[in-house]
Design a protein around this motif. Structure first.
Motif, PDB file in Angstrom:
ATOM      1  N   LEU A  59     -80.363  11.464  57.295  1.00  0.00           N
ATOM      2  CA  LEU A  59     -81.335  10.445  56.924  1.00  0.00           C
ATOM      3  C   LEU A  59     -80.681   9.435  55.983  1.00  0.00           C
ATOM      4  O   LEU A  59     -79.758   9.768  55.227  1.00  0.00           O
ATOM      5  N   SER A  60     -81.161   8.221  56.011  1.00  0.00           N
ATOM      6  CA  SER A  60     -80.671   7.195  55.091  1.00  0.00           C
ATOM      7  C   SER A  60     -81.229   7.473  53.697  1.00  0.00           C
ATOM      8  O   SER A  60     -82.191   8.223  53.537  1.00  0.00           O
ATOM      9  N   LEU A  61     -80.631   6.832  52.706  1.00  0.00           N
ATOM     10  CA  LEU A  61     -81.111   7.003  51.337  1.00  0.00           C
ATOM     11  C   LEU A  61     -82.542   6.497  51.205  1.00  0.00           C
ATOM     12  O   LEU A  61     -83.339   7.072  50.462  1.00  0.00           O
ATOM     13  N   ASN A  62     -82.880   5.464  51.935  1.00  0.00           N
ATOM     14  CA  ASN A  62     -84.244   4.948  51.918  1.00  0.00           C
ATOM     15  C   ASN A  62     -85.221   5.989  52.464  1.00  0.00           C
ATOM     16  O   ASN A  62     -86.279   6.231  51.878  1.00  0.00           O
ATOM     17  N   GLU A  63     -84.854   6.632  53.573  1.00  0.00           N
ATOM     18  CA  GLU A  63     -85.709   7.665  54.163  1.00  0.00           C
ATOM     19  C   GLU A  63     -85.835   8.873  53.228  1.00  0.00           C
ATOM     20  O   GLU A  63     -86.919   9.443  53.083  1.00  0.00           O
ATOM     21  N   ILE A  64     -84.744   9.244  52.596  1.00  0.00           N
ATOM     22  CA  ILE A  64     -84.773  10.366  51.643  1.00  0.00           C
ATOM     23  C   ILE A  64     -85.681  10.022  50.473  1.00  0.00           C
ATOM     24  O   ILE A  64     -86.495  10.843  50.044  1.00  0.00           O
ATOM     25  N   GLY A  65     -85.544   8.801  49.962  1.00  0.00           N
ATOM     26  CA  GLY A  65     -86.399   8.364  48.873  1.00  0.00           C
ATOM     27  C   GLY A  65     -87.874   8.438  49.251  1.00  0.00           C
ATOM     28  O   GLY A  65     -88.701   8.897  48.456  1.00  0.00           O
ATOM     29  N   ALA A 115     -82.570   8.320  44.890  1.00  0.00           N
ATOM     30  CA  ALA A 115     -82.093   9.175  45.987  1.00  0.00           C
ATOM     31  C   ALA A 115     -80.569   9.157  46.045  1.00  0.00           C
ATOM     32  O   ALA A 115     -79.933  10.194  46.262  1.00  0.00           O
ATOM     33  N   ALA A 116     -79.979   7.993  45.824  1.00  0.00           N
ATOM     34  CA  ALA A 116     -78.514   7.879  45.825  1.00  0.00           C
ATOM     35  C   ALA A 116     -77.908   8.689  44.683  1.00  0.00           C
ATOM     36  O   ALA A 116     -76.898   9.384  44.864  1.00  0.00           O
ATOM     37  N   LYS A 117     -78.528   8.630  43.511  1.00  0.00           N
ATOM     38  CA  LYS A 117     -78.020   9.383  42.360  1.00  0.00           C
ATOM     39  C   LYS A 117     -78.130  10.887  42.606  1.00  0.00           C
ATOM     40  O   LYS A 117     -77.200  11.638  42.306  1.00  0.00           O
ATOM     41  N   ARG A 118     -79.262  11.318  43.150  1.00  0.00           N
ATOM     42  CA  ARG A 118     -79.431  12.751  43.422  1.00  0.00           C
ATOM     43  C   ARG A 118     -78.438  13.229  44.472  1.00  0.00           C
ATOM     44  O   ARG A 118     -77.880  14.325  44.368  1.00  0.00           O
TER      45      ARG A 118
END
Length: 180
Positions: free
Chosen positions: A138-144, A154-157
């Motif tokens: 999944l993209s970082l946007n989707e994860i967020g 999400a990127a930091k995690r």
């Protein structure tokens, strides 16, 4: 000046019929036959084309526009592959894992077992994040969106998770290099 949706649909359908197989071959060459990436690039190229048509842009040379857009999509996909390659810990890099709950020597474990042991050392949320990022891709946007957090968070995690996995794996890799 926007274009009638039916006219835009017709222009898209005609372009798709005329150029789709050519775009697939073009993207396949650039992306070394990575079929998922090829499909994404071709689809995104048509999406850009369609949105331009809808917004009233008169595209004189449809074939050139689609090729140029597809080339840009391929370049973005290649950049994303390169970024993911830097961030991903490959299982081949993890030679053996101490058998935490077993009496087995780590060298006797196969990669699936190693991966399972590594993941077992993660919290439930970290395991969920791992699956979203590295299994489901999944993209970082989707994860967020899934976690209800910003893309930046999400990127930091994800970065912290990667660092934790590397920290778990590094001692094992060093032990293997020493011949242990």
């Amino acid at each position: 000046m926007s274009v009638d949706k039916r006219l835009a649909d017709k222009i898209l359908a005609d372009a798709y019929e005329q150029y789709n197989s050519l775009l697939i071959k073009f993207c396949s060459v650039h992306l070394k036959n990575n079929l998922n990436a090829v499909e994404d690039c071709v689809q995104n190229s048509y999406l850009v084309f369609y949105n331009k048509i809808l917004s009233g842009v008169d595209i004189k040379n449809k074939k050139a526009f689609l090729y140029s857009t597809a080339l840009n999509m391929c370049k973005r996909a290649e950049e994303e592959f390169a970024k993911n390659a830097k961030r991903t810990v490959m299982l081949e890099e993890i030679s053996d894992i101490p058998a935490i709950e077993q009496d087995l020597k780590a060298a006797d474990l196969d990669y699936d077992v190693i991966k399972d042991i590594l993941i077992a050392n993660l919290s439930e949320n970290e395991q969920r994040l791992y699956n979203m990022k590295y299994v489901d891709r999944l993209s970082l946007n989707e994860i967020g969106n899934e976690f209800g957090i910003s893309t930046n968070t999400a990127a930091k995690r994800t970065s912290r998770l990667r660092a934790k996995i590397i920290n778990l794996a590094e001692p094992i890799i060093e032990e293997f290099k020493r011949g242990g």
